[in-house]
Design a protein around this motif. Sequence first.
Motif, PDB file in Angstrom:
ATOM      1  N   MET A  33      90.167  51.608  85.174  1.00 47.95           N
ATOM      2  CA  MET A  33      91.329  50.658  84.862  1.00 47.95           C
ATOM      3  C   MET A  33      91.087  49.370  84.789  1.00 47.95           C
ATOM      4  N   ASN A  34      89.542  49.007  84.909  1.00 48.36           N
ATOM      5  CA  ASN A  34      89.669  47.441  85.177  1.00 48.36           C
ATOM      6  C   ASN A  34      88.447  47.409  83.741  1.00 48.36           C
ATOM      7  N   THR A  35      87.517  48.032  84.436  1.00 49.76           N
ATOM      8  CA  THR A  35      85.590  47.411  83.770  1.00 49.76           C
ATOM      9  C   THR A  35      85.375  49.045  82.670  1.00 49.76           C
ATOM     10  N   ALA A  36      85.554  49.727  83.054  1.00 49.71           N
ATOM     11  CA  ALA A  36      85.233  51.145  82.709  1.00 49.71           C
ATOM     12  C   ALA A  36      85.104  51.545  80.868  1.00 49.71           C
ATOM     13  N   ALA A  37      84.260  52.377  79.914  1.00 50.92           N
ATOM     14  CA  ALA A  37      84.234  52.238  78.537  1.00 50.92           C
ATOM     15  C   ALA A  37      85.668  53.427  78.696  1.00 50.92           C
ATOM     16  N   ARG A  38      86.496  53.069  77.544  1.00 49.07           N
ATOM     17  CA  ARG A  38      87.247  54.573  77.092  1.00 49.07           C
ATOM     18  C   ARG A  38      86.869  55.758  77.509  1.00 49.07           C
ATOM     19  N   SER A  39      85.174  56.060  76.714  1.00 50.79           N
ATOM     20  CA  SER A  39      85.174  57.627  77.217  1.00 50.79           C
ATOM     21  C   SER A  39      84.926  57.835  79.094  1.00 50.79           C
TER      22      SER A  39
END
Length: 195
Positions: free
Chosen positions: A40-46
């Motif tokens: 929800m906060n930091t990850a890439a879309r993939s």
Amino acid sequence: LTARASASVPAGVLPLSKVLTLDRAAQATYAVTANINNAMNTAARSYKDNFGWELIYQGQFTEAEQIFIHITQEFPQGGTAHIALGLLYCATGRQAEGLAQFDTGIPLEPDRPRWRLLRGDVLWASGKRREGAQDFLRQIELGGVPSLDRQIDAAALLQTLNQRGPEAFVGHFITLLEARQTAGQFVSGLDLARL
């Protein structure tokens, strides 16, 4: 990492030493919560997409829904999250919401044959056989069934659908797939099994 409180998992940031003292179920809850926070906060879309799908496969629909709603807000022009929500809603008995998500996602990325297959399966199972057959046909036209010809086989199936109805369409579809398999062509087991 931050964990939400539950009977066996305290809220707040936990050091690894504390996580390792939790029972297996609590560790799993903590890991999922930590991954949701990351998604929800930091990850890439993939990562978000992949993690959301993994949650669906594990039957953690509430958590998956949170992630895919977040993705639709963060990437409003992407269709994948809408398709995921469509499947999730249908799997949890919210078919009208699910079909609405398919109807939102497919136009955003209209050349994805798999999405036609998924919506077609939902429509067929809900008794909307003509609409389901039309999505199966569109899947073929988009090249989603490699063993079938996008033009010739699609035209023959359209004729069957228009003249004899959806049940005859599916019978003809199966006959074409079985003929290709008998001729030594690769035919997806999924295609044969689902029909």
